[in-house]
Design a protein around this motif. Structure first.
Motif, mmCIF file in Angstrom:
data_model
loop_
_atom_site.group_PDB
_atom_site.id
_atom_site.type_symbol
_atom_site.label_atom_id
_atom_site.label_comp_id
_atom_site.label_asym_id
_atom_site.label_seq_id
_atom_site.Cartn_x
_atom_site.Cartn_y
_atom_site.Cartn_z
ATOM 1 N N LEU A 130 -4.726 3.312 -13.349
ATOM 2 C CA LEU A 130 -3.954 2.816 -12.221
ATOM 3 C C LEU A 130 -4.702 3.033 -10.919
ATOM 4 N N GLU A 131 -5.222 4.250 -10.775
ATOM 5 C CA GLU A 131 -5.965 4.567 -9.553
ATOM 6 C C GLU A 131 -7.214 3.699 -9.441
ATOM 7 N N TYR A 132 -7.916 3.556 -10.564
ATOM 8 C CA TYR A 132 -9.142 2.767 -10.525
ATOM 9 C C TYR A 132 -8.836 1.290 -10.263
ATOM 10 N N THR A 133 -7.730 0.802 -10.839
ATOM 11 C CA THR A 133 -7.347 -0.590 -10.634
ATOM 12 C C THR A 133 -7.158 -0.902 -9.155
ATOM 13 N N TYR A 134 -6.434 -0.030 -8.491
ATOM 14 C CA TYR A 134 -6.171 -0.293 -7.081
ATOM 15 C C TYR A 134 -7.419 -0.104 -6.226
ATOM 16 N N ILE B 237 9.628 -5.958 -11.845
ATOM 17 C CA ILE B 237 8.428 -5.328 -12.382
ATOM 18 C C ILE B 237 7.671 -4.517 -11.342
ATOM 19 N N TRP B 238 7.708 -4.947 -10.082
ATOM 20 C CA TRP B 238 6.947 -4.203 -9.078
ATOM 21 C C TRP B 238 7.748 -3.082 -8.420
ATOM 22 N N LEU B 239 8.958 -2.819 -8.983
ATOM 23 C CA LEU B 239 9.743 -1.679 -8.500
ATOM 24 C C LEU B 239 10.021 -0.651 -9.591
ATOM 25 N N LEU C 267 5.489 -15.340 -3.244
ATOM 26 C CA LEU C 267 4.162 -15.743 -2.796
ATOM 27 C C LEU C 267 4.175 -16.176 -1.344
ATOM 28 N N ASN C 268 5.202 -16.895 -0.938
ATOM 29 C CA ASN C 268 5.270 -17.368 0.447
ATOM 30 C C ASN C 268 5.445 -16.215 1.426
ATOM 31 N N CYS C 269 6.194 -15.178 1.026
ATOM 32 C CA CYS C 269 6.342 -14.010 1.899
ATOM 33 C C CYS C 269 5.038 -13.241 2.020
ATOM 34 N N LEU C 270 4.264 -13.200 0.942
ATOM 35 C CA LEU C 270 2.984 -12.490 0.997
ATOM 36 C C LEU C 270 1.991 -13.218 1.894
ATOM 37 N N THR C 271 1.960 -14.554 1.783
ATOM 38 C CA THR C 271 0.967 -15.330 2.534
ATOM 39 C C THR C 271 1.513 -15.852 3.865
ATOM 40 N N LYS C 272 2.853 -15.735 4.055
ATOM 41 C CA LYS C 272 3.524 -16.237 5.273
ATOM 42 C C LYS C 272 3.276 -17.729 5.458
ATOM 43 N N GLN C 273 3.229 -18.446 4.334
ATOM 44 C CA GLN C 273 3.047 -19.888 4.358
ATOM 45 C C GLN C 273 4.398 -20.584 4.190
ATOM 46 N N GLU D 163 8.177 -4.330 6.288
ATOM 47 C CA GLU D 163 8.367 -2.925 6.621
ATOM 48 C C GLU D 163 8.122 -2.038 5.403
ATOM 49 N N ALA D 164 8.561 -2.534 4.218
ATOM 50 C CA ALA D 164 8.316 -1.785 2.983
ATOM 51 C C ALA D 164 6.831 -1.730 2.663
ATOM 52 N N PHE D 165 6.107 -2.819 2.947
ATOM 53 C CA PHE D 165 4.652 -2.808 2.733
ATOM 54 C C PHE D 165 3.987 -1.706 3.568
ATOM 55 N N ASP D 166 4.438 -1.577 4.826
ATOM 56 C CA ASP D 166 3.855 -0.556 5.702
ATOM 57 C C ASP D 166 4.281 0.858 5.286
ATOM 58 N N LYS D 167 5.454 0.949 4.691
ATOM 59 C CA LYS D 167 5.986 2.266 4.332
ATOM 60 C C LYS D 167 5.346 2.802 3.054
ATOM 61 N N PHE D 168 5.128 1.908 2.070
ATOM 62 C CA PHE D 168 4.617 2.343 0.765
ATOM 63 C C PHE D 168 3.170 1.885 0.611
ATOM 64 N N LEU D 169 2.276 2.622 1.258
ATOM 65 C CA LEU D 169 0.853 2.276 1.239
ATOM 66 C C LEU D 169 0.062 3.075 0.211
ATOM 67 N N GLU D 170 0.658 4.118 -0.347
ATOM 68 C CA GLU D 170 -0.091 4.919 -1.309
ATOM 69 C C GLU D 170 -0.421 4.059 -2.529
ATOM 70 N N PRO D 171 -1.644 4.273 -3.053
ATOM 71 C CA PRO D 171 -2.067 3.427 -4.172
ATOM 72 C C PRO D 171 -1.281 3.725 -5.446
ATOM 73 N N PRO D 172 -0.902 2.676 -6.184
ATOM 74 C CA PRO D 172 -1.006 1.267 -5.794
ATOM 75 C C PRO D 172 0.124 0.891 -4.850
ATOM 76 N N SER D 173 -0.191 0.203 -3.803
ATOM 77 C CA SER D 173 0.787 -0.135 -2.783
ATOM 78 C C SER D 173 1.774 -1.165 -3.323
ATOM 79 N N LEU D 174 2.906 -1.263 -2.643
ATOM 80 C CA LEU D 174 3.925 -2.222 -3.044
ATOM 81 C C LEU D 174 3.398 -3.654 -2.949
ATOM 82 N N GLU D 175 2.672 -3.937 -1.871
ATOM 83 C CA GLU D 175 2.106 -5.288 -1.706
ATOM 84 C C GLU D 175 1.133 -5.607 -2.839
ATOM 85 N N TYR D 176 0.312 -4.616 -3.205
ATOM 86 C CA TYR D 176 -0.646 -4.845 -4.286
ATOM 87 C C TYR D 176 0.071 -5.126 -5.609
ATOM 88 N N LYS D 177 1.167 -4.426 -5.878
ATOM 89 C CA LYS D 177 1.875 -4.623 -7.141
ATOM 90 C C LYS D 177 2.508 -6.014 -7.216
#
Length: 1216
Positions: free
Chosen positions: A1201-1205, A928-930, A1014-1020, A1044-1058
C-alpha cells in the motif's frame, strides 16, 4: 458360464459343444502343495486339478497340468474385438467414403458363413438366435436417448407439428404404400398381412444414422432437427403400430376397438406423462448432486435404461418415454463443465451399440438367409430399395403443402434431403429379427419370415452404402450448404488472425535462449495454415477488395452491393448468436446464471438462429417469464380474501361487557378453540353420509348438529359484540354468517317436514341441506391459507429470481459480444448497425433490471448477494487450481481446500431468497474508497445529505459544472448525453479518426452506483445529463465537502488517490475486456491487485514506462505522446510495450501501472530518502490493502500500500 446370448432350449446343441463337453462345468482350483519345502528354496508349487462331472469323463483330466483354459467366454472376446475393429476402421477410414458399419456388417456375414462350413464356432449360432426382446432392450435406449438429448428443444418446439405430420400420417402412408406395392409385385406369395408388416418394418428410420451424414456440413439446423425429430417419433409410431398389427394378426380378439383404444392411451398419453415425470425426477436428483461427474453420468445412463424397461414392462412405449426424457434434459441440466463429457460418453455408447447391431445383423443374415440368397433375391433387393425411396418421396411430396404452412416453412430442397437421408437401422433390424425368431408351423411360413429378414437387412445396408455416401453431394448440389461470400470472408479473417498470432509467437520464441538455435525456416513451413475453402478467381477478387493506406496503414474497404451487405449482416448475426450462447454457457459454468435461466437464454438464442435478420431483444425474452404469473394471481386473490377489509373507524368499546367480549375474541386461545370445534364437527358430518351409522344414531347426530350450530352462533355473537360494525366487513365473518343461516334453515326444514307426510321433493331438500353442511369443514381453510400463501411466496420469489437472472444474463451476454463485433463484422456499415442494435438492446435490458430493482428490492439484493459470494468463491477456486498446477500446494492439500470451497458453494443454496436492501449508511460504508477507514467514513457521513427526487426530475444537466457526488440509495436514473471523454479534449477527439463515432450516450444506473466522481476530481463539465426514471433517493456529498476531505486526509494513501485508483481500475478492466475479450481479465486483475498503482503524468512532463518493472500500462485519463514514434494516444488505451517513454499532453493524465509480480515479492535494504519513515512496519500484502482495508494504525502501513502510493508520487522510485 452364461452369456447374454443364450440358445433356445428347443434348438439342438452343436457338435462342437458335444466334443468339448468335458470342459463344460470344469472348475479349476489352485492348491498349494504341502509337501514342498517353501522356507529353504523360497519356491512355491501349485497343483492344478480339474474337477468335472462324471458325465463328461473328468477322470481323463484329473491331475493334468493345463496352461490354457478351455472354457473361456468367447462372447466377451468377440465383443471386445468388434469394438477394437470399429475403432481401427474409424481411424483409417476417416477420409474415405466407406461406411464403417457396412464393413462391420460384412465381418458379421463372414463369421456367419464360416459357421456353415465349420462346427468349431458355436458362439456364432448362439448370437444368430439372440432374443429380439434382449436386442431391443440392449440397444434401443442408447439410440433413442442420445438422439433426443442432442435435439435443440426450442427449434423442435417450433417445428413440432411438422415432425408430427411426418412421423404419424407420413409413416402410415409409407406403410400403406409399401405394403400395397409389396403385395402387388412380389412373387413369394406373401399375404396382405405379411406385406403390411414388411411395409411397417421398412418405413422406420434410424435417428442417429439419418443425421450422421448431414451433420457438420453446413446444413441448416432446422433441417437437421426435422430429420432427427421425424426419425425419433417415427420410431415411436413404428413400435406401436407394429405391435398392434402383429397382435391383431396373430391372436383373435373379442373387443378390438376397446383394446386398441386402451393400448393407444397407454402408448401415447401415458408414456408421455411417464417420460415427463421421469425428467422431473432426474432434474430434481441432479440439482442435489454437487460437482460429482461420475454420479451424474451413471445417473443418466441407468435412468435411460430404467425408464425404458419400466415403460415397456407397464405396457407403455419406452421409446416415447425416452424421447420426452431426452428432450427435457440438456447439458445445462447437469453440473457446469459436464456438457462435453456427456456428449462424448453418449456418442461412444451409440458408436459401440451400432457396431454390435450391425455385427449381429451380419451374423443373423449369414446364418438364416444365406441359403435363400440367389439371383432372384438380388433382383427383389434392388426393387425393394428403389421402392422404399420412391414411396418416401411421394409421401413427402403429398405432405409438403401442409408442412410449408407450419413451423419454419418447407421447400422441395428440404424434402429431397429428408427423403434421401432416411437410413434404416436399429428398429428395422429389430422388427425383422423379431419376426424371423418366431416359431414357424410350415416350411412356407419359415421361407416368408426368412425372406422378410433378408430384404429388411439388405435394405438397411443399401441405404448406408448408397444414401449415406451421397447425401452430402446432394446437399451441395441443391445449394443448401453453399459457402457464401460472408462465410469465406469470416474464414479469411480467421486465417489471417491465426497467422498473425503465429508470427507474434515466433517473434517471442526467438528471444528464448533455449530456442535461439532452432531451425526457424523449417518451423515456419511446418505450421503454415492454408485457406480451407477452395477459391476461384472471382471469389479471390471479392475477398481482396481491401487496400491499405500507405500513410496511416488503415483498411480501405470498397463499397459493396446492398445484397452483399445484407449477406454479411446475416452471417455476422449468426455468429453473434453463437457468441451469445457461449456467453450464457460460460455464465452458467461460473455460477452467475442458475440452471433455468441458462436453459431459457440458450434456448431463446437457438430459436433465433433461423429467423433471418432477427436479433435477441429483452422484450421477446420477457415472454419466457411473463407466462409464469399464476402464483402471483393466486396470492393476490388469497390476500384479498384474508386481508382486504373495508376501512372503518373502530373505537374501543366502553361497556364492560363489550370489553370482555373484545378481550376474549382477540385471544389466541379463542381461535384455537374455534378450530377444535370445526375439527370435532367433521365427525358427525362424515357419519351422516354412512347409511348404516346414520340410521342407527339419527337422534344423536341431530343433537350434535344442534350443538355445533349453537356454538357457531355463539362465536358469531361474541365477535359481533367485540368488533361492532366492522364485523361484517371481514370475509371470514361473512362466510361464518352464511354457514349459520344455512344451518338454521336446515334445522327449520327438518322440523317442518317432520309433521308432514314425506314426499320425494321433501327428501331431496333434506339431502341437499345435509350435503351443504360440508361447508363447515371449509372453516379449516383458516389454517391452510397462510401455509398456501407461504408456499406461493417462495414460488413467486423463485420466479422473480429467475426473471432477474434472465435479464442480468442477457445484459452480460450483450456486453460480452460487444467486444467481438470488430472481429465478426466484415464491413463498416455492418459494424455500425450491429453496434447500434446491441447498444439499444442492452439499454432496454438495463432499464428492465432497474425497474425490477425498484419493484422487488429484496429479491434483487438476494440475487446480487449470492452472485457476489459465487464470484469470490470462483476466484478462490481458480487461485487454488493455479497453486496446485504450479506445485505450490500438494494435490492432497489442494483436495482438502477444494472440499472447503465446495462446501461454501453448497451453502449458497441456504442463503435467503430475500434480503433487505442496504440503507444509506450501509451503502456509504461499503464505498470502496472509504472501506474500513473510520475517520473518513465518519467525516463523510456528517457532510452527506439525503436527497429525494420524483419521476422525471433532473439531478444534473449536461455541460453543467459538477455540484458533488451522488450515491444512489434507491430507484433508477438515466444518463443521456455524450460519452465520457476521459480527459480528451473535444478538439483532439475531432482530429482523431474513430472507427465508430458515437453521437449519443445512454445508460441506466441503480442503487449502489455513484455519479460525478470523475468530474469532481477533474472539475470538468458533466458530459451527460442525469434524470430520474423512478422515484430516487441519493446520498449527496457536495464538491466543497469533498475537496475539504481531500485536504484533510492527505496521509498515504490519500482519499483523492483512492478515488483515482477506483476509477482507473474500472476503466482499465473495461478497456481490457473490449480489446482482449478472450482472456479472463477479472481474475487477472484480482491476482495483480496488490501490484497496481496510479501514476500521475503532468502536462509536458516525460515519464519512463515498461522499464522492466511493469507488466502493463493503461492510459485511463488524458492523452500522452510517444516520445520515440511521435504517436499520440487518447484514453482509454493500453499502451504498447514498444513505447518506453511518454509525455503528458493534457491537464490531468493518469496511467494505471501493473507491476511485475516479482517486484512485489522482493525487499530492499537501500535508503530511499524521504520515504524511509514508512519502512518501519512491513506486513504481507493483501488484496484489501489497496483501498486501506484492515489498516490498524498509521504506524502499521502495509508494504504494498505504501509503495503503491509513493511510487505514484515518485515515478523513479524502485523496489528491488
Amino acid at each position: 458360464m452364461p452369456t447374454a446370448f443364450q440358445r433356445p432350449l428347443s434348438l439342438p446343441a452343436p457338435s462342437f459343444e458335444k466334443d468339448m463337453g468335458t470342459f463344460w462345468g470344469a472348475e479349476v482350483a489352485w492348491h498349494r502343495t504341502s509337501d514342498l519345502n517353501f522356507s529353504s528354496a523360497g519356491r512355491r508349487g501349485y497343483l492344478i486339478s480339474a474337477r468335472g462331472s462324471e458325465d463328461h469323463h473328468d477322470h481323463d483330466y484329473v491331475d493334468q497340468f493345463h496352461i490354457i483354459r478351455k472354457n473361456q467366454p468367447m462372447i466377451v472376446l468377440l465383443v471386445v474385438l468388434s469394438f477394437l475393429v470399429g475403432a481401427f476402421l474409424r481411424t483409417i477410414l476417416k477420409e474415405v467414403k466407406i461406411p464403417i458399419l457396412v464393413v462391420i456388417c460384412c465381418m458379421g456375414i463372414s463369421l456367419g458363413m464360416i459357421s456353415h462350413f465349420s462346427s468349431q464356432v458355436p458362439i456364432v449360432k448362439n448370437i444368430a438366435d439372440i432374443d429380439p426382446a434382449l436386442f431391443l432392450h440392449l440397444f434401443t435406449p442408447v439410440i433413442i436417448f442420445t438422439a433426443a438429448f442432442e435435439m435443440d428443444f426450442y427449434i423442435f418446439r417450433k417445428s413440432f407439428w411438422q415432425v408430427l405430420i411426418l412421423s404419424v400420417p407420413g409413416f402410415l402412408m409409407n406403410c400403406a404404400f409399401l405394403g400395397w406395392l409389396t403385395y402387388k409385385i412380389n412373387k413369394y406369395n406373401w399375404s396382405w398381412d405379411d406385406s403390411m408388416l414388411f411395409g411397417i418394418i421398412l418405413s422406420t428410420t434410424d435417428p442417429i444414422l439419418s443425421v450422421t451424414s448431414v451433420r457438420n456440413i453446413g446444413l441448416s439446423k432446422i433441417v437437421v432437427n426435422l430429420i432427427k425429430g421425424e426419425s425419433l417419433f417415427n420410431d415411436a409410431t413404428t413400435v406401436i403400430i407394429f405391435e398392434l398389427y402383429r397382435d391383431l394378426v396373430k391372436h383373435s380378439h373379442h373387443e378390438v376397438v376397446k383394446e386398441i383404444f386402451i393400448k393407444l392411451i397407454l402408448k401415447f398419453f401415458a408414456s408421455t406423462a411417464f417420460g415427463f415425470l421421469a425428467s422431473r425426477l432426474v432434474s430434481y436428483w441432479l440439482q442435489h448432486i454437487f460437482n460429482d461427474g461420475v454420479v451424474e453420468v451413471v445417473l443418466s445412463f441407468s435412468m435411460a435404461y430404467l425408464i425404458f424397461f419400466l415403460a415397456e414392462w407397464l405396457g407403455m412405449s419406452g421409446v416415447i418415454a425416452l424421447c420426452i426424457l431426452g428432450l427435457l434434459l440438456d447439458s445445462v441440466s447437469f453440473s457446469p463443465g459436464m456438457d462435453m463429457f456427456l456428449y462424448k460418453f453418449w456418442s461412444m455408447l451409440t458408436f459401440l451399440a451400432h457396431i454390435m447391431i450391425f455385427l449381429i445383423t451380419g451374423i443373423v443374415l449369414a446364418q438364416k438367409a444365406f441359403p435363400f440368397f440367389n439371383t432372384r433375391a438380388i433382383f427383389y433387393i434392388i426393387t425393394v430399395y428403389l421402392s422404399l425411396n420412391l414411396v418416401r418421396a411421394l409421401v413427402v411430396l403429398a405432405l409438403s403443402p401442409f408442412l410449408s404452412r407450419l413451423g419454419y416453412g418447407f421447400n422441395w430442397r428440404w424434402g429431397a434431403i429428408i427423403v434421401w437421408s432416411g437410413m434404416r437401422g436399429t428398429f428395422t433390424l429389430n422388427m425383422a429379427l423379431g419376426i424371423s425368431q418366431t416359431e414357424s408351423k410350415t416350411a412356407s411360413e419359415f421361407h416368408i419370415k426368412t425372406m422378410l429378414l433378408l430384404h429388411s437387412g439388405t435394405a438397411s445396408l443399401l441405404t448406408l452404402i448408397i444414401n449415406s455416401t451421397t447425401v452430402k453431394k446432394l446437399v451441395v448440389t441443391l445449394g443448401l450448404c453453399n459457402i457464401t461470400l460472408p462465410k469465406r470472408m469470416a474464414m479469411h479473417n480467421a486465417v489471417q488472425r491465426i497467422r498473425q498470432m503465429e508470427a507474434n509467437a515466433f517473434s517471442m520464441l526467438k528471444l528464448d535462449r533455449f530456442l535461439a538455435d532452432a531451425n526457424w525456416v523449417m518451423a515456419e513451413e511446418a505450421i503454415k495454415i492454408d485457406y480451407p475453402y477452395k477459391l476461384d478467381s472471382e471469389e479471390v477478387n471479392q475477398l481482396i477488395k481491401t487496400l491499405r493506406c500507405p500513410e496511416c496503414s488503415t483498411d480501405i474497404t470498397f463499397e459493396r452491393s446492398s445484397q452483399q451487405i445484407a449477406d454479411i449482416m446475416e452471417e455476422a448475426r449468426l455468429r453473434l448468436l453463437t457468441a451469445q450462447m457461449a456467453s450464457y454457457q460460460k455464465q452458467y459454468n461460473s455460477g452467475m446464471l442458475n440452471q433455468d435461466a441458462a436453459q431459457t437464454l440458450i434456448g431463446a438464442a437457438e430459436s433465433y438462429v433461423d429467423i433471418e435478420g432477427k436479433f435477441m431483444n429483452i422484450h421477446e425474452v420477457k415472454t419466457y417469464w411473463e407466462s409464469k404469473g399464476v402464483p402471483v394471481m393466486m396470492k393476490k386473490w388469497l390476500s384479498d380474501w384474508v386481508y382486504s377489509v373495508k376501512k372503518e373507524t373502530f373505537k374501543a368499546p366502553k361497556s364492560k361487557f363489550l370489553r370482555t367480549c373484545h378481550h376474549l375474541v382477540f385471544m389466541e386461545e379463542f381461535e384455537y378453540i374455534s378450530t377444535m370445534i370445526t375439527f370435532l364437527n367433521c365427525v358427525p358430518i362424515v357419519l351422516h353420509f354412512i347409511p348404516s351409522i346414520s340410521s342407527t344414531f339419527l337422534p344423536e347426530l341431530k343433537l350434535c348438529n344442534y350443538y355445533f350450530l349453537s356454538l357457531y352462533i355463539l362465536e358469531a355473537l361474541l365477535k359481533a359484540f367485540a368488533m361492532g360494525r366492522t364485523y361484517i366487513y371481514y370475509h371470514w365473518n361473512q362466510f361464518d354468517l352464511i354457514i349459520i343461516v344455512v344451518g338454521v334453515v336446515d334445522v327449520m326444514i327438518i322440523n317442518l317436514f317432520k309433521s308432514l307426510s314425506p314426499s320425494y321433493p321433501m327428501i331431496n331438500a333434506i339431502r341437499i341441506f345435509r350435503f351443504i353442511r360440508i361447508l363447515r369443514i371449509l372453516r379449516l381453510l383458516k389454517l391452510v391459507i397462510p401455509k398456501v400463501m407461504s408456499l406461493l411466496d417462495k414460488q413467486i420469489n423463485r420466479q422473480l429470481t429467475f426473471r432477474y437472472d434472465i435479464a442480468k444474463g442477457y445484459v452480460q451476454g450483450e456486453e460480452d459480444i460487444k467486444c467481438l463485433i470488430g472481429q465478426i463484422a466484415g464491413h463498416e456499415r455492418v459494424y455500425q448497425e450491429i453496434t447500434k442494435i446491441l447498444e439499444t438492446n442492452k439499454q432496454e435490458a438495463m432499464k428492465e433490471l432497474g425497474l425490477m430493482q425498484r419493484d422487488y428490492p429484496e429479491i434483487v439484493t438476494g440475487v446480487k448477494t449470492r452472485q457476489a459470494v459465487q464470484t469470490v468463491l470462483n476466484t478462490a477456486s481458480e487461485t487454488l487450481q493455479f497453486m496446485i498446477s504450479g506445485g505450490i500446494v500438494d494435490k492432497t492439500e489442494g483436495g482438502e481446500l477444494q472440499k472447503m470451497i465446495l462446501i461454501k458453494k453448497q451453502q449458497l443454496a441456504t442463503l435467503p431468497s430475500t434480503i433487505a436492501p442496504p440503507t444509506a449508511q450501509e451503502l456509504l460504508r461499503n464505498v470502496i474508497w472509504l472501506q474500513n477507514d473510520k475517520r473518513q467514513i465518519e467525516y463523510i457521513q456528517k457532510k452527506a445529505k439525503i436527497l429525494y427526487y420524483d419521476y422525471g426530475d433532473k439531478i444534473c444537466e449536461e455541460a453543467e459544472l459538477p455540484q458533488g457526488i451522488h450515491l444512489i440509495v434507491s430507484g433508477m436514473i438515466k444518463l443521456s448525453g455524450s460519452a465520457p471523454c476521459y480527459g480528451v479534449s473535444k478538439d483532439t477527439k475531432k482530429e482523431t479518426k474513430k472507427r465508430l463515432p458515437v453521437s449519443s450516450y445512454t445508460d441506466y444506473m441503480v442503487a449502489g452506483a455513484i455519479i460525478g466522481e470523475l468530474n469532481c476530481l477533474t472539475k470538468q463539465e458533466m458530459e451527460y445529463g442525469v434524470s430520474c426514471e423512478t422515484a430516487v433517493q441519493t446520498c449527496f456529498i457536495s464538491i466543497d465537502d469533498l475537496l475539504e476531505a481531500f485536504d484533510k486526509f492527505l496521509e498515504p494513501p490519500s482519499l483523492e488517490y483512492k478515488i483515482w485508483l477506483k476509477l482507473a481500475l474500472d476503466i482499465a478492466l473495461r478497456t481490457f475486456k473490449e480489446n482482449l475479450p478472450n482472456q479472463d481479465w477479472s481474475y487477472k486483475m484480482c491476482v495483480q491487485l496488490s501490484n497496481i498503482y496510479v501514476l500521475d503524468v503532468a502536462n509536458h512532463t516525460k515519464c519512463d514506462i515498461y522499464d522492466g518493472s511493469m507488466d502493463d500500462v493503461i492510459l485511463v485519463h488524458g492523452t500522452v505522446l510517444d516520445c520515440q514514434l511521435g504517436q499520440r494516444y487518447n484514453a482509454p488505451y493500453i499502451l504498447p510495450k514498444t513505447c518506453h517513454q511518454v509525455q503528458g499532453t493534457a491537464s490531468a493524465t493518469k496511467l494505471l501501472v501493473i507491476r511485475t509480480s516479482n517486484q512485489g515479492a522482493r525487499k530492499t535494504t537501500e535508503t530511499c530518502g524521504s520515504i524511509c519513515q514508512y519502512h518501519s512496519a512491513r506486513r504481507p500484502a493483501t488484496l484489501g490493502h489497496i483501498f486501506g482495508m484492515s489498516v490498524g494504525s498509521h504506524s502499521t502501513i502495509s508494504t504494498d500500500l505504501e509503495y503503491t502510493y509513493l511510487s505514484s508520487q515518485n515515478p523513479n522510485l524502485r523496489r528491488v
